[in-house]
Motif scaffolding. Structure first.
Motif, PDB file in Angstrom:
ATOM      1  N   ALA A  28      15.153   2.807   8.058  1.00 12.85           N
ATOM      2  CA  ALA A  28      13.694   2.934   8.032  1.00 12.85           C
ATOM      3  C   ALA A  28      13.006   1.703   7.458  1.00 12.85           C
ATOM      4  O   ALA A  28      11.834   1.767   7.095  1.00 12.85           O
ATOM      5  N   SER A  29      13.705   0.593   7.383  1.00 12.66           N
ATOM      6  CA  SER A  29      13.124  -0.590   6.763  1.00 12.66           C
ATOM      7  C   SER A  29      13.043  -1.772   7.712  1.00 12.66           C
ATOM      8  O   SER A  29      13.592  -1.754   8.818  1.00 12.66           O
ATOM      9  N   VAL A  77      12.618   2.421  12.915  1.00 15.81           N
ATOM     10  CA  VAL A  77      11.321   1.738  12.856  1.00 15.81           C
ATOM     11  C   VAL A  77      10.732   1.606  14.262  1.00 15.81           C
ATOM     12  O   VAL A  77      11.400   1.136  15.181  1.00 15.81           O
ATOM     13  N   ASP A  79       6.985   0.749  14.627  1.00 12.39           N
ATOM     14  CA  ASP A  79       5.726   0.010  14.648  1.00 12.39           C
ATOM     15  C   ASP A  79       5.863  -1.463  14.309  1.00 12.39           C
ATOM     16  O   ASP A  79       4.853  -2.150  14.108  1.00 12.39           O
ATOM     17  N   ILE A 102      10.068  -0.970   3.288  1.00 15.43           N
ATOM     18  CA  ILE A 102      10.004   0.227   4.119  1.00 15.43           C
ATOM     19  C   ILE A 102       8.892   0.022   5.148  1.00 15.43           C
ATOM     20  O   ILE A 102       7.876  -0.635   4.866  1.00 15.43           O
ATOM     21  N   ALA A 103       9.098   0.548   6.339  1.00 15.34           N
ATOM     22  CA  ALA A 103       8.169   0.287   7.436  1.00 15.34           C
ATOM     23  C   ALA A 103       6.746   0.735   7.110  1.00 15.34           C
ATOM     24  O   ALA A 103       5.770   0.124   7.570  1.00 15.34           O
ATOM     25  N   GLN A 104       6.607   1.781   6.291  1.00 12.68           N
ATOM     26  CA  GLN A 104       5.278   2.299   5.957  1.00 12.68           C
ATOM     27  C   GLN A 104       4.508   1.381   5.021  1.00 12.68           C
ATOM     28  O   GLN A 104       3.324   1.608   4.768  1.00 12.68           O
ATOM     29  N   ALA A 105       5.154   0.337   4.495  1.00  9.66           N
ATOM     30  CA  ALA A 105       4.484  -0.598   3.589  1.00  9.66           C
ATOM     31  C   ALA A 105       4.278  -1.960   4.232  1.00  9.66           C
ATOM     32  O   ALA A 105       4.042  -2.950   3.547  1.00  9.66           O
ATOM     33  N   SER A 272      -0.872   9.981   0.509  1.00 15.52           N
ATOM     34  CA  SER A 272      -1.197  10.005   1.937  1.00 15.52           C
ATOM     35  C   SER A 272      -2.402   9.120   2.223  1.00 15.52           C
ATOM     36  O   SER A 272      -3.398   9.139   1.490  1.00 15.52           O
ATOM     37  N   ILE A 275      -1.346   3.555   3.539  1.00 15.69           N
ATOM     38  CA  ILE A 275      -1.086   2.470   4.489  1.00 15.69           C
ATOM     39  C   ILE A 275      -2.333   2.171   5.326  1.00 15.69           C
ATOM     40  O   ILE A 275      -2.596   1.017   5.670  1.00 15.69           O
ATOM     41  N   GLU A 276      -3.122   3.203   5.615  1.00 16.78           N
ATOM     42  CA  GLU A 276      -4.375   2.988   6.353  1.00 16.78           C
ATOM     43  C   GLU A 276      -5.359   2.171   5.506  1.00 16.78           C
ATOM     44  O   GLU A 276      -6.079   1.313   6.043  1.00 16.78           O
ATOM     45  N   GLN A 279      -4.133  -1.431   5.601  1.00 16.62           N
ATOM     46  CA  GLN A 279      -4.507  -2.062   6.869  1.00 16.62           C
ATOM     47  C   GLN A 279      -5.998  -2.398   6.890  1.00 16.62           C
ATOM     48  O   GLN A 279      -6.402  -3.469   7.376  1.00 16.62           O
TER      49      GLN A 279
END
Length: 323
Positions: A28-29, A77, A79, A102-105, A272, A275-276, A279
């Motif tokens: 996931a990274s 991953v 995105d 991690i992909a979410q960061a 939650s 990440i938005e 961005q």
């Protein structure tokens, strides 16, 4: 790969530039070829063994923010892809030629931003953003006091407060830094080395006080900042650079009908929607609505010199390391 490693806690001399194994890639990274790494005051506390929020096992590669090019992605991953220009927030490992996140960061870097500018966004801009916009809910027409406006967080805070439509009062320790703060949107500025900032704020606001304070100094500055809050005011503490212990009487908050909150960015990023928000801030910087101020760029091997610059408060904005 080359990296800056600490094997023991201490002064800048414990930062050692040497060869280390490449980081491993989890499903996931994302593996990032680092082109720029941001230096933060918290890095100095980690290096000294004074970062009490999280345990730091040794040996350790310091660094919480990197910008670069995706070299590989884990199987889960979706995105990010090889070759993407990205900026990432990581728990450690930034002072290196390669880093995993991690992909979410991880978020893409707009073409209008350099790697050095992008690496200066995550910690200071997200700290100031969460403090002012989310925690304090600063609104257009309110008055905000940004302490230590010459710091990375202060530089970001002045701009974010101006962006939401607030009146901005900024403090710094030199007239040069105050001039830069005015360029970024501060309406009134105070040199805390030559002027009593509390008296100056009282005069500027006609005795009313301010609605919001972004505070990172701690100690007596924190207490005096609380005293400057107008009724219903909010202070968000994001650091304690003075390392000065202080006691706060709860009656001060109750009698003045004000609130005091602390903010640790690591916790905010776990919530939650983080990440938005990341961005959103990167995009604002990409459009030029917020400006990353890069004080200077040093080779990765000169991490000790970068730490000394921050310790001496010799910077305005971000100090960046380039592998």
């Amino acid at each position: 790969m080359k990296a800056v490693v600490i094997d023991q806690f201490g002064g800048p001399e414990v930062l050692r530039y040497r060869d280390v194994p490449d980081p491993s890639l989890s499903p996931a990274s994302v593996l990032v070829e680092v082109r720029a790494a941001g230096v933060n005051r918290g890095d100095l506390q980690v290096r000294a063994g004074e970062f009490a929020v999280e345990e730091q096992p040794l040996p350790l590669i310091v660094g919480w923010e990197v910008a670069g090019v995706v070299k590989a992605v884990g199987d889960l991953v979706q995105d990010a892809r090889q070759g993407d220009r990205v900026v990432a927030i990581i728990p450690s490992g930034g002072y290196a030629e390669l880093a995993t996140a991690i992909a979410q960061a991880v978020v893409p870097i707009p073409q209008s931003l350099s790697f050095e500018e992008a690496a200066g966004i995550p910690i200071v801009f997200m700290t100031a953003w969460f403090a002012l916009v989310k925690k304090a809910a600063l609104r257009s027409g309110e008055t905000a006091l940004v302490q230590a406006a010459g710091s990375g967080v202060g530089m970001a805070g002045v701009q974010i407060a101006k962006h939401v439509g607030a009146r901005v009062i900024a403090t710094a320790g030199s007239d040069e830094k105050l001039a830069r703060a005015r360029e970024l949107g501060a309406g009134e500025t105070i040199n805390y080395r030559t002027t009593d900032f509390a008296e100056a704020v009282t005069t500027i606001t006609g005795g009313r006080g301010v609605d919001v304070v972004l505070e990172s100094v701690g100690g007596r500055t924190l207490v005096r900042s609380i005293e400057l809050l107008a009724s219903g005011g909010r202070l968000v503490s994001v650091g304690n650079s003075s390392r000065e212990p202080v006691s706060i009487d709860a009656a001060l908050l109750v009698e003045r009908d004000v609130s005091l909150a602390g903010l640790y960015l690591g916790n905010e990023l776990l919530r939650s929607g983080a990440i938005e928000e990341f961005q959103k801030v990167v995009d604002l910087c990409g459009r030029g609505e917020l400006k990353v101020i890069v004080d200077r760029v040093l080779p990765l091997a000169e991490a000790a010199a970068a730490h000394a610059i921050l310790a001496d408060r010799a910077n305005f904005g971000k100090v960046i390391l380039r592998p």
